[in-house]
Design a protein around this motif. Structure first.
Motif, PDB file in Angstrom:
ATOM      1  N   ILE A   1     -10.787  41.866 -13.150  1.00  0.00           N
ATOM      2  CA  ILE A   1     -11.328  42.109 -12.076  1.00  0.00           C
ATOM      3  C   ILE A   1     -12.385  43.696 -13.002  1.00  0.00           C
ATOM      4  CG2 ILE A   1     -11.630  43.737 -10.248  1.00  0.00           C
ATOM      5  CD1 ILE A   1     -11.233  40.703  -9.764  1.00  0.00           C
ATOM      6  N   THR A   2     -13.941  43.136 -12.827  1.00  0.00           N
ATOM      7  CA  THR A   2     -14.586  44.727 -13.621  1.00  0.00           C
ATOM      8  C   THR A   2     -14.662  45.491 -12.782  1.00  0.00           C
ATOM      9  OG1 THR A   2     -16.203  43.026 -13.941  1.00  0.00           O
ATOM     10  CG2 THR A   2     -16.716  45.251 -14.299  1.00  0.00           C
ATOM     11  N   THR A   3     -13.549  47.024 -12.872  1.00  0.00           N
ATOM     12  CA  THR A   3     -13.454  48.102 -12.544  1.00  0.00           C
ATOM     13  C   THR A   3     -14.527  49.132 -13.154  1.00  0.00           C
ATOM     14  OG1 THR A   3     -11.409  47.201 -11.916  1.00  0.00           O
ATOM     15  CG2 THR A   3     -11.284  49.431 -11.882  1.00  0.00           C
ATOM     16  N   LEU A   4     -14.671  50.222 -12.876  1.00  0.00           N
ATOM     17  CA  LEU A   4     -15.381  51.581 -12.989  1.00  0.00           C
ATOM     18  C   LEU A   4     -14.521  52.407 -12.250  1.00  0.00           C
ATOM     19  CD1 LEU A   4     -17.534  52.840 -13.747  1.00  0.00           C
ATOM     20  CD2 LEU A   4     -18.565  52.793 -11.959  1.00  0.00           C
ATOM     21  N   TYR A   5     -14.328  53.868 -13.647  1.00  0.00           N
ATOM     22  CA  TYR A   5     -12.785  54.798 -13.164  1.00  0.00           C
ATOM     23  C   TYR A   5     -13.871  55.695 -13.271  1.00  0.00           C
ATOM     24  CZ  TYR A   5      -8.937  57.418 -12.991  1.00  0.00           C
ATOM     25  OH  TYR A   5      -7.717  58.318 -12.446  1.00  0.00           O
ATOM     26  N   VAL A   6     -14.589  56.626 -11.865  1.00  0.00           N
ATOM     27  CA  VAL A   6     -15.337  57.892 -12.102  1.00  0.00           C
ATOM     28  C   VAL A   6     -14.355  58.533 -12.264  1.00  0.00           C
ATOM     29  CG1 VAL A   6     -17.270  58.876 -11.051  1.00  0.00           C
ATOM     30  CG2 VAL A   6     -17.107  56.097 -10.680  1.00  0.00           C
ATOM     31  N   SER A   7     -13.861  59.236 -13.356  1.00  0.00           N
ATOM     32  CA  SER A   7     -13.578  60.514 -13.487  1.00  0.00           C
ATOM     33  C   SER A   7     -14.029  61.895 -13.175  1.00  0.00           C
ATOM     34  CB  SER A   7     -12.273  60.582 -14.292  1.00  0.00           C
ATOM     35  OG  SER A   7     -11.764  61.862 -14.754  1.00  0.00           O
ATOM     36  N   GLY A   8     -14.053  62.902 -12.270  1.00  0.00           N
ATOM     37  CA  GLY A   8     -14.877  64.029 -11.944  1.00  0.00           C
ATOM     38  C   GLY A   8     -14.014  64.929 -12.573  1.00  0.00           C
ATOM     39  N   GLU A   9     -12.446  65.028 -12.938  1.00  0.00           N
ATOM     40  CA  GLU A   9     -11.410  65.859 -13.253  1.00  0.00           C
ATOM     41  C   GLU A   9     -11.587  66.147 -14.796  1.00  0.00           C
ATOM     42  OE1 GLU A   9      -8.837  65.571 -10.610  1.00  0.00           O
ATOM     43  OE2 GLU A   9      -9.573  66.804  -9.365  1.00  0.00           O
ATOM     44  N   GLU A  10     -11.258  65.059 -15.370  1.00  0.00           N
ATOM     45  CA  GLU A  10     -10.712  64.934 -16.896  1.00  0.00           C
ATOM     46  C   GLU A  10     -11.801  64.319 -17.606  1.00  0.00           C
ATOM     47  OE1 GLU A  10      -6.196  63.447 -16.202  1.00  0.00           O
ATOM     48  OE2 GLU A  10      -7.540  62.408 -15.570  1.00  0.00           O
ATOM     49  N   SER A  11     -11.887  64.576 -19.134  1.00  0.00           N
ATOM     50  CA  SER A  11     -12.494  64.408 -19.981  1.00  0.00           C
ATOM     51  C   SER A  11     -11.667  62.735 -20.425  1.00  0.00           C
ATOM     52  CB  SER A  11     -12.443  65.229 -21.112  1.00  0.00           C
ATOM     53  OG  SER A  11     -11.044  64.921 -21.565  1.00  0.00           O
ATOM     54  N   ALA A  12     -12.807  61.972 -20.458  1.00  0.00           N
ATOM     55  CA  ALA A  12     -12.738  60.632 -21.152  1.00  0.00           C
ATOM     56  C   ALA A  12     -11.322  60.729 -22.209  1.00  0.00           C
ATOM     57  CB  ALA A  12     -14.185  59.888 -21.712  1.00  0.00           C
ATOM     58  N   GLN A  13     -11.159  61.576 -23.562  1.00  0.00           N
ATOM     59  CA  GLN A  13      -9.939  62.001 -23.772  1.00  0.00           C
ATOM     60  C   GLN A  13      -9.211  61.557 -22.872  1.00  0.00           C
ATOM     61  OE1 GLN A  13     -12.996  63.347 -24.349  1.00  0.00           O
ATOM     62  NE2 GLN A  13     -13.428  62.410 -26.659  1.00  0.00           N
ATOM     63  N   GLN A  14      -8.789  62.645 -22.265  1.00  0.00           N
ATOM     64  CA  GLN A  14      -7.572  62.191 -21.680  1.00  0.00           C
ATOM     65  C   GLN A  14      -7.230  61.620 -20.231  1.00  0.00           C
ATOM     66  OE1 GLN A  14      -9.408  66.268 -19.307  1.00  0.00           O
ATOM     67  NE2 GLN A  14      -6.856  67.358 -20.179  1.00  0.00           N
ATOM     68  N   VAL A  15      -8.546  60.681 -20.313  1.00  0.00           N
ATOM     69  CA  VAL A  15      -7.804  59.919 -19.506  1.00  0.00           C
ATOM     70  C   VAL A  15      -7.878  58.518 -20.584  1.00  0.00           C
ATOM     71  CG1 VAL A  15      -8.858  57.790 -18.077  1.00  0.00           C
ATOM     72  CG2 VAL A  15      -9.642  60.019 -17.887  1.00  0.00           C
ATOM     73  N   LYS A  16      -8.211  58.281 -21.710  1.00  0.00           N
ATOM     74  CA  LYS A  16      -7.472  57.388 -22.629  1.00  0.00           C
ATOM     75  C   LYS A  16      -6.069  57.676 -23.404  1.00  0.00           C
ATOM     76  CE  LYS A  16      -7.719  54.430 -26.341  1.00  0.00           C
ATOM     77  NZ  LYS A  16      -7.531  53.021 -26.606  1.00  0.00           N
ATOM     78  N   MET A  17      -5.570  58.939 -23.325  1.00  0.00           N
ATOM     79  CA  MET A  17      -4.959  59.541 -23.535  1.00  0.00           C
ATOM     80  C   MET A  17      -3.401  58.972 -22.419  1.00  0.00           C
ATOM     81  SD  MET A  17      -4.959  63.263 -24.511  1.00  0.00           S
ATOM     82  CE  MET A  17      -2.982  63.631 -24.771  1.00  0.00           C
ATOM     83  N   ARG A  18      -3.531  59.499 -21.583  1.00  0.00           N
ATOM     84  CA  ARG A  18      -3.166  58.355 -19.948  1.00  0.00           C
ATOM     85  C   ARG A  18      -2.883  56.763 -20.333  1.00  0.00           C
ATOM     86  NH1 ARG A  18      -5.426  60.311 -15.915  1.00  0.00           N
ATOM     87  NH2 ARG A  18      -3.570  62.378 -15.528  1.00  0.00           N
ATOM     88  N   ALA A  19      -3.669  56.464 -20.334  1.00  0.00           N
ATOM     89  CA  ALA A  19      -4.429  54.970 -20.564  1.00  0.00           C
ATOM     90  C   ALA A  19      -3.457  54.537 -22.070  1.00  0.00           C
ATOM     91  CB  ALA A  19      -5.593  53.679 -20.946  1.00  0.00           C
ATOM     92  N   ASP A  20      -3.126  55.430 -22.947  1.00  0.00           N
ATOM     93  CA  ASP A  20      -2.320  54.715 -24.387  1.00  0.00           C
ATOM     94  C   ASP A  20      -1.020  54.735 -23.722  1.00  0.00           C
ATOM     95  OD1 ASP A  20      -4.306  54.114 -25.726  1.00  0.00           O
ATOM     96  OD2 ASP A  20      -4.500  56.272 -26.636  1.00  0.00           O
ATOM     97  N   ARG A  21      -0.350  55.833 -22.937  1.00  0.00           N
ATOM     98  CA  ARG A  21       1.146  56.605 -22.328  1.00  0.00           C
ATOM     99  C   ARG A  21       1.223  54.997 -21.915  1.00  0.00           C
ATOM    100  NH1 ARG A  21       0.171  60.705 -20.096  1.00  0.00           N
ATOM    101  NH2 ARG A  21       1.138  60.051 -17.829  1.00  0.00           N
ATOM    102  N   LEU A  22       0.509  54.426 -21.118  1.00  0.00           N
ATOM    103  CA  LEU A  22       0.859  53.218 -20.239  1.00  0.00           C
ATOM    104  C   LEU A  22       1.045  51.622 -21.508  1.00  0.00           C
ATOM    105  CD1 LEU A  22      -1.597  53.962 -17.013  1.00  0.00           C
ATOM    106  CD2 LEU A  22       0.629  53.755 -17.066  1.00  0.00           C
ATOM    107  N   GLY A  23      -0.106  51.982 -22.565  1.00  0.00           N
ATOM    108  CA  GLY A  23       0.304  50.991 -22.973  1.00  0.00           C
ATOM    109  C   GLY A  23       0.187  49.616 -22.391  1.00  0.00           C
ATOM    110  N   ILE A  24      -1.341  49.344 -21.658  1.00  0.00           N
ATOM    111  CA  ILE A  24      -1.642  48.564 -21.064  1.00  0.00           C
ATOM    112  C   ILE A  24      -3.606  48.626 -21.269  1.00  0.00           C
ATOM    113  CG2 ILE A  24      -2.577  47.414 -19.329  1.00  0.00           C
ATOM    114  CD1 ILE A  24      -0.222  49.397 -17.685  1.00  0.00           C
ATOM    115  N   LYS A  25      -3.823  47.304 -21.927  1.00  0.00           N
ATOM    116  CA  LYS A  25      -5.229  46.791 -22.719  1.00  0.00           C
ATOM    117  C   LYS A  25      -5.792  45.999 -21.970  1.00  0.00           C
ATOM    118  CE  LYS A  25      -4.222  48.748 -26.520  1.00  0.00           C
ATOM    119  NZ  LYS A  25      -4.554  50.066 -27.232  1.00  0.00           N
ATOM    120  N   ASN A  26      -6.839  46.035 -21.604  1.00  0.00           N
ATOM    121  CA  ASN A  26      -7.873  45.246 -20.318  1.00  0.00           C
ATOM    122  C   ASN A  26      -9.273  45.048 -21.020  1.00  0.00           C
ATOM    123  OD1 ASN A  26      -9.229  44.677 -18.568  1.00  0.00           O
ATOM    124  ND2 ASN A  26      -7.852  46.122 -16.899  1.00  0.00           N
ATOM    125  N   ASP A  27     -10.335  44.867 -21.804  1.00  0.00           N
ATOM    126  CA  ASP A  27     -11.587  44.324 -22.150  1.00  0.00           C
ATOM    127  C   ASP A  27     -12.499  44.870 -20.370  1.00  0.00           C
ATOM    128  OD1 ASP A  27     -10.220  45.178 -24.488  1.00  0.00           O
ATOM    129  OD2 ASP A  27     -10.828  42.155 -24.428  1.00  0.00           O
TER     130      ASP A  27
END
Length: 455
Positions: free
Chosen positions: A119-145
């Motif tokens: 599923i092509t997903t668009l996550y719009v973040s108005g509170e966090e920077s791209a680096q903060q979201v990336k850090m959370r995604a790395d902690r979750l350990g899930i890859k999705n292209d």
């Protein structure tokens, strides 16, 4: 030149007034009106998604001519979220999710978006920077292209990116940070929230794209913004839990596509949120010694049976006025049950301090927990332990009778599955599942009968 109109909005309930008022006539709060600018007669709004939207007929249609086939829902790997939404994500639905700061709203939907590889997903973040979201995604350990991130607050910029990407799912974090260029007001104000939510609603309905809006809450626990925000969306979810417990509960407040009685339970871990498929494992404490003041209740949350542990402590009152404290249970309901025991059973709770707690940090509103609360109080009063393999399901009336409760067979089946030997139910439950289960079903009609059988 476009005309500029100003209006006064109540920051508590969203009531609009042409002049300033000291007291809101809608919610009764004082000094909550703030002046906001509203731009009218704006040229045709550039809704960029409309070029790609399917053609829609505005003609009147007879109800019998409309096909009644249900649209296929998008099932996520998260069974708890599917249950709360009524069976999956409905195309074109607008879902609002509220909760305390830091409870895990962003983690929950980032995790679910990453678990949808096709599923092509668009996550719009108005509170966090791209680096903060990336850090959370790395902690979750899930890859999705197929997961795309956009850090933006302007709705028109968001729609331009939507036109390029054509996402199948859009997540907005959060609705209070969005701003529309057609409204001259600060982000998070009443008029901005109402306008940006309306734009997202039009986008979702015209493109059949599901949109999740993550929202803030006020100090009173209500979702921040005007009450009309909850009317505009299709589903309202509440993500709640105690900061001192690792468990989180996702409740349905409103759902146009399913039941509002469902809930999902999660455990917060270092790798994200884990689904709790058997809630009884967290709601019944594992203890070796039998202690007084503990009773197990067979409750229902939506369609899901759960066994919860009720803990009571009855002590001699040191002060002149006895204390009444309840955690996870309605305090007025506790006082009612104490009055029933005092009047119908002859127990002198008027000179005792009473403390009640529902284990696991969950709040229970099912009336069937009454019998377990009553037995826990009697157990602590007599300082006699109730067997750890006994559970209860029944509502207590003012005259001391044990009233019938719904879905009794599901409650009995859950108790049997978890290894209980005996369950006390109301004798007024039709049949009560007698003969179908290996567990011993004990029907009782009054409070004194329960006392005689237990003590």
């Amino acid at each position: 030149m476009s005309k500029i109109k100003t209006a006064f909005f109540c920051q508590q309930c969203g009531y609009e007034s042409a002049k300033w008022n000291g007291r809101c006539p809608s919610c009764g709060q004082w000094n909550t009106f703030v002046e906001e600018k509203i731009q009218k007669d704006v040229p045709l709004r550039n809704n960029n998604w409309k070029q790609e939207a399917p053609s829609r007929s505005d003609n009147i249609i007879n109800l019998s001519e409309i096909s009644g086939t249900e649209e296929e829902r998008l099932l996520t790997p998260d069974a708890e979220l599917n249950r709360v939404l009524g069976g999956g994500i409905v195309p074109g639905s607008l879902v609002l999710v509220g909760g305390e700061p830091g409870i895990g709203k962003s983690t929950l939907f980032l995790q679910n978006a990453l678990l949808l590889p096709h599923i092509t997903t668009l996550y719009v973040s108005g509170e966090e920077s791209a680096q903060q979201v990336k850090m959370r995604a790395d902690r979750l350990g899930i890859k999705n292209d197929q997961f795309y991130l956009l850090t933006e607050t302007s709705t028109q910029t968001i729609f331009q990116e939507v036109k390029k990407l054509h996402p199948q799912l859009v997540i907005i974090d959060s609705i209070q940070t969005l701003q529309s260029p057609f409204i001259e007001a600060a982000p998070g104000s009443i008029s901005q929230i109402r306008e940006t939510a309306a734009e997202m609603q039009r986008f979702a309905k015209e493109t059949h794209t599901p949109v999740f809006l993550i929202g803030h809450i006020t100090k009173d626990g209500a979702i921040a913004g005007p009450k009309i925000l909850e009317h505009m969306v299709d589903t309202v979810l509440q993500f709640e839990g105690d900061q001192h417990y690792s468990y989180r509960i996702l409740r349905t407040i409103k759902n146009r596509f399913g039941s509002t009685a469902e809930l999902g339970i999660y455990e917060m871990t270092g790798q994200g949120l884990r689904q709790v498929t058997n809630p009884s494992e967290i709601l019944i404490s594992q203890r070796e010694d039998q202690l007084s003041g503990v009773a197990i209740a067979a409750t229902m949350e939506g369609m899901r049976p759960m066994l919860v542990e009720v803990q009571a402590l009855v002590t001699q009152s040191v002060y002149g006025t006895p204390q009444r404290t309840a955690t996870g249970f309605d305090l007025r309901r506790l006082q009612l049950l104490l009055a029933v025991l005092e009047k119908r059973g002859g127990f002198h709770f008027g000179v005792k301090d009473v403390f009640l707690n529902i284990a696991g940090g969950i709040r229970v509103e099912d009336p069937a927990i009454d019998l377990a609360v009553l037995c826990a109080l009697l157990s602590s009063y007599e300082d006699t332990a109730i067997g750890s393999k006994i559970c209860f399901a029944g509502e207590v009336g003012l005259s001391g009778e044990i009233r019938a409760v719904n879905r009794i067979e599901q409650r009995i089946a859950e108790a049997e599955k978890l290894g209980f030997d005996k369950i006390f139910i109301s004798r007024y439950n039709k049949k009560g599942g007698a003969g179908k289960f290996d567990i011993e079903v004990v029907p009782v009609g009054r409070v004194d009968e329960v006392y005689q059988q237990l003590f």
